[in-house]
Scaffold this motif. Sequence first.
Motif, short mmCIF file in Angstrom:
data_model
loop_
_atom_site.label_atom_id
_atom_site.label_comp_id
_atom_site.label_asym_id
_atom_site.label_seq_id
_atom_site.Cartn_x
_atom_site.Cartn_y
_atom_site.Cartn_z
N PRO A 157 43.89 42.00 43.33
CA PRO A 157 43.27 40.70 43.01
C PRO A 157 42.73 39.92 44.20
CG PRO A 157 45.21 41.06 41.66
CD PRO A 157 45.16 42.20 42.64
N ASP A 158 43.50 39.79 45.26
CA ASP A 158 43.04 39.02 46.42
C ASP A 158 41.83 39.68 47.08
OD1 ASP A 158 44.98 37.16 46.00
OD2 ASP A 158 46.29 37.83 47.63
N ASP A 159 41.89 41.01 47.22
CA ASP A 159 40.77 41.74 47.82
C ASP A 159 39.53 41.67 46.93
OD1 ASP A 159 42.30 42.46 50.01
OD2 ASP A 159 42.98 44.33 49.07
N ARG A 160 39.76 41.72 45.61
CA ARG A 160 38.63 41.63 44.68
C ARG A 160 37.95 40.27 44.81
NH1 ARG A 160 41.10 43.37 40.55
NH2 ARG A 160 41.66 41.43 39.50
N GLN A 161 38.74 39.20 44.90
CA GLN A 161 38.15 37.87 45.02
C GLN A 161 37.38 37.73 46.33
OE1 GLN A 161 38.12 35.51 42.51
NE2 GLN A 161 36.54 34.71 43.90
N LYS A 162 37.92 38.29 47.41
CA LYS A 162 37.20 38.25 48.69
C LYS A 162 35.86 38.96 48.58
CE LYS A 162 41.34 38.08 51.61
NZ LYS A 162 42.20 38.84 52.56
N ALA A 163 35.86 40.13 47.92
CA ALA A 163 34.61 40.88 47.75
C ALA A 163 33.61 40.11 46.90
CB ALA A 163 34.91 42.24 47.12
N VAL A 164 34.10 39.47 45.85
CA VAL A 164 33.24 38.64 44.99
C VAL A 164 32.60 37.52 45.81
CG1 VAL A 164 33.25 36.97 43.09
CG2 VAL A 164 34.41 39.18 42.82
N ASN A 165 33.39 36.90 46.68
CA ASN A 165 32.89 35.79 47.49
C ASN A 165 31.87 36.22 48.54
OD1 ASN A 165 34.61 34.09 46.08
ND2 ASN A 165 36.20 34.11 47.65
#
Length: 263
Positions: A157-165
């Motif tokens: 989840p945290d890595d996914r949000q970073k990638a989205v950003n």
Amino acid sequence: MTLHNKQANKADGTVGKALDVMDLVGSFGRPVRLCELLNKTYHPKATLYRLLQTLTNQGMLAYDPKQQTYSLGLRLVRLAHTAWQVSSLAPLARTFIDALSNDVGETIHLAQMDQGQVLYVDKRNARHPIEMFSQAGKIGPGYCTGVGKAIMAFLAPDDRQKAVNLQSYYAHTPNTLTTPAALVAELEKIRAVGVSFDREEHEPGIICIAAPILSKTGRVLGALSITTSTQRNTLEGLAAFRPALNATAQKIADAAASWQFPE
């Protein structure tokens, strides 16, 4: 910023500045003059020239005195080749993507992700090749490619949000997802069904089905896709390749488990 990575690397000292300059030289895709680099960087002329001289002396850049241009050096090429052999999925995946290519007859992409962007580490052309953006070694966007979405959907989840950003959300086509909310909703669907599709989101007329390459614990190692054109196939037609695509992704994951991608 770019003016190239104006804030990035400021805290990384001379090494960060040097890497920034190498990235800038490489971004032109051709030999480049000092004046062109000055127009794209925040470095003062004296600092830029000093960095260029150091990188040239070390073989990381090459200088053509006749044309007065800089290009990436052979030492960097050798390092890149070594990195490809050691860190890329490409060497261990070669035989598997060869077999998939022979089986389906369409373009095959193998990709990994870095800083939210897709790096195409290998490619097999279709029996009847079609023009498209991707090439081995080329970097593409994560948010509007099948392989990019397949990778992001299965990140923690945290890595996914970073990638989205990190995505630019530029509208390459009328089908491109142009907001973080739209991308997050798409990633949730992909995570539920296990595969992603590129619905002409990056290039008009280009579609694909992609699957993540996952370790036994669910860590994302990369992604694999089968790509074609709307003149030759449909999204429904591509879905028929899903068993072969998933089987190949699993073979690559199994091979990686005993290689340099241990848990």
